[in-house]
Design an enzyme around this catalytic site. Structure first.
Site, PDB file in Angstrom:
ATOM      1  N   GLU A 120       3.930   1.962  -0.779  1.00  0.00           N
ATOM      2  CA  GLU A 120       4.237   0.944   0.223  1.00  0.00           C
ATOM      3  C   GLU A 120       3.774   1.395   1.609  1.00  0.00           C
ATOM      4  O   GLU A 120       3.148   0.629   2.351  1.00  0.00           O
ATOM      5  CB  GLU A 120       5.733   0.647   0.221  1.00  0.00           C
ATOM      6  N   GLU A 140       9.458   0.068  -8.672  1.00  0.00           N
ATOM      7  CA  GLU A 140      10.774  -0.506  -8.393  1.00  0.00           C
ATOM      8  C   GLU A 140      11.301  -1.398  -9.502  1.00  0.00           C
ATOM      9  O   GLU A 140      12.486  -1.326  -9.865  1.00  0.00           O
ATOM     10  CB  GLU A 140      10.729  -1.273  -7.061  1.00  0.00           C
TER      11      GLU A 140
END
Length: 266
Positions: A120, A140
């Site tokens: 990210e 995730e």
């Protein structure tokens, strides 16, 4: 220069090198690291002698994502870090380049793991170098979580949507070669040489006119979601003033005189 126990800051010429420094945890994000990153970005922006930034990790890893225990403050040294986060609840997003874009070019030098929050944060960098054995991925969903660091927004704008969705929805790891094939990184180099390559790219940037470099970067990002006609108009607003600078005149003069230009940010 700043830094914390989990984030080192050093100068390599006109490049500021920020190193995630928690190798025993594969450089998992912690509050000391986030505070160091936040302050490092601001330091680079405030110092006109800094022309580029390199982000890398110590100990053969880039970043394995968020350390939830450390973020909660468990076992973490230094009350001042919790105080910083309380004073600015947005600090961690700025540190991870979700809510802050440095005006100087940011080059990522990735060795080893660059997953979850590491992938990210990578999306907030401008140029990306990966070592051959680097691993990328957004894990995730495998943990029943959401990649809230910006990936559902930024990743489909940076790589083809089909690849972005596969990465987001499967939570599988990607090799450096796969990451390069889909456009997530721009260079794949032998293990142990990512930082060397990133500094080489930084040095090329540093030799260019800093006002021109910063204006070009700003134009690329601010026009990204505009229509072509609006983007072209905005480009002129950014671009024309560069031609009136002393640096622009120095660049032309140096070319005519067959010598390296000496830029003064003027």
């Amino acid at each position: 220069m700043g830094g914390t126990e989990h984030l080192t800051v050093q100068r390599e010429g006109a490049t500021l090198v920020l190193t995630l420094n928690r190798p025993q945890a594969r450089n998992a994000l912690s509050l000391p690291m986030l505070v160091g990153l936040h302050d490092g970005w601001l330091e680079a922006d405030a110092d006109d002698s800094v022309r580029s930034i390199v982000l890398t990790g110590a100990g053969g890893s880039f970043c394995s994502g968020m350390d939830l225990k450390a973020l909660a403050g468990n076992g973490m040294a230094g009350e001042e870090y919790r105080d910083r986060l309380k004073a600015d609840p947005d600090l961690h997003w700025k540190a991870m380049l979700r809510h802050h874009r440095p005006r100087k070019p940011v080059i990522a030098a990735v060795e080893g793991y660059c997953v979850a929050g590491g992938t990210e944060m990578l999306q907030g960098t401008d140029i990306r170098v990966a070592a051959e054995s680097a691993t990328f991925g957004l894990f995730e969903v495998k943990r029943g979580l959401f990649p809230i660091g910006g990936s559902t927004v930024r990743l489909p704008r940076q790589i083809p949507r089909t690849h972005a969705l596969e990465m987001l929805l499967t939570g599988r790891p990607y090799s450096a070669r796969e990451a390069a094939a889909i456009g997530l990184v721009g260079h794949v180099v032998p293990d142990g040489t990512a930082l060397t390559k990133a500094l080489e790219i930084a040095e090329r940037i540093n030799s260019c006119g800093p006002l021109a470099v910063e204006a070009v970067k700003a134009s690329v990002y601010e026009t990204a979601e505009m229509t072509e006609s609006d983007g072209l108009a905005a480009e002129l607003t950014r671009g024309w003033p560069v031609f009136d600078t002393a640096d622009a005149k120095e660049g032309a003069r140096a070319f005519a005189e067959k010598r390296p230009p000496v830029y003064r940010r003027a």
